[in-house]
Design an enzyme around this catalytic site. Structure first.
Site, short mmCIF file in Angstrom:
data_model
loop_
_atom_site.label_atom_id
_atom_site.label_comp_id
_atom_site.label_asym_id
_atom_site.label_seq_id
_atom_site.Cartn_x
_atom_site.Cartn_y
_atom_site.Cartn_z
N ASP A 13 -0.51 7.86 0.32
CA ASP A 13 -1.90 7.01 0.11
C ASP A 13 -2.57 8.21 -0.71
OD1 ASP A 13 -2.38 9.11 1.70
OD2 ASP A 13 -3.30 8.06 3.31
N HIS A 43 -4.06 11.76 2.61
CA HIS A 43 -3.55 12.63 3.77
C HIS A 43 -2.47 13.56 3.41
CE1 HIS A 43 -5.80 8.97 5.48
NE2 HIS A 43 -6.29 10.03 6.05
N SER A 70 -9.33 11.53 10.59
CA SER A 70 -7.69 11.38 10.58
C SER A 70 -7.12 12.61 10.00
CB SER A 70 -7.26 10.28 9.52
OG SER A 70 -8.02 10.65 8.22
#
Length: 224
Positions: free
Chosen positions: A195, A198, A42
């Site tokens: 979060d 990231h 990701s």
């Protein structure tokens, strides 16, 4: 005399045309961008960001600003582990691929996978690259301390050790650029998404700025 001149002029003209064609061919070959596949998770994919704010698009811009002609292909898949990267690396490559960025391992950490398994997967990816004659940049990842010192030492060491064993370039940490801001969650809050895992667009800028020279060196290797 007239006929001799005509023959000579035609011969010269034909040579000029051949030279022009050859020059155009060489120029066309030189104009081809270096194609690099960014194999990751990701972080590479640009999770949670607008497309233009992701790692790959921003790295493309950085490379262009350095005067480098590069086709950087985004092969980041959110949630992917080193095993996932190994399973898809061969079909992700094209005949035009000349180099590979390997940025995997974060999800192995989140799952607490055995570092020996992660190491074997990364080595499998490097073997594929070696067999296909691709230059590689290995991007490291650091394990948190909560898995214990032995786990951390084994996990952290696999990246530089494998890079050295396979003659790859090595960049120590994907998040290297963020450490110019700080190292604690509180210090990094402004460059991370909600979060805490990231990077946000500003964080990606810092990451690209730090890693850019290593990718530029990869481009140079692939061009030689």
């Amino acid at each position: 005399m007239f006929h001799s001149f005509t023959y000579g002029a035609s011969w010269v003209l034909s040579k000029v045309r051949v030279a022009a064609v050859c020059l155009c061919t060489v120029t066309a070959v030189q104009a081809e961008p270096v194609e690099i596949l960014a194999l990751g998770d990701s972080l590479t994919a640009g999770y949670g960001l607008l497309d233009e704010n992701g790692f790959v698009p921003k790295m493309r811009v950085w490379l262009e600003e350095q005067g480098l002609d590069v086709r950087l292909v985004n092969a980041g898949v959110s949630g992917d582990t080193t095993a996932g990267g190994l399973s898809r690396v061969e079909w992700s490559l094209t005949p035009a691929t000349e180099a590979l960025i390997v940025a995997l391992g974060g999800n192995d950490l989140l799952r607490g996978l055995d570092p020996a398994v992660s190491r074997a997967n990364l080595e499998g990816i490097l073997k594929v690259a070696q067999d296909k004659g691709l230059d590689v940049l290995v991007v490291g990842m650091e394990a948190p301390g909560n898995y214990g010192p032995e786990y951390k030492a084994e996990f952290d060491a696999m990246y530089p050790e494998l890079a050295e064993a396979y003659g790859a370039l090595y960049f120590p940490r994907f998040f290297e650029g963020l450490y110019t801001v700080g190292s604690t969650p509180a210090e990094l809050r402004d460059v991370m998404q909600m979060d805490g895992i990231h990077p946000n667009a500003e964080g990606v800028d810092l990451i690209v700025e730090a890693m850019g020279p290593a990718v530029a060196e990869l481009v140079k290797r692939a061009s030689d």
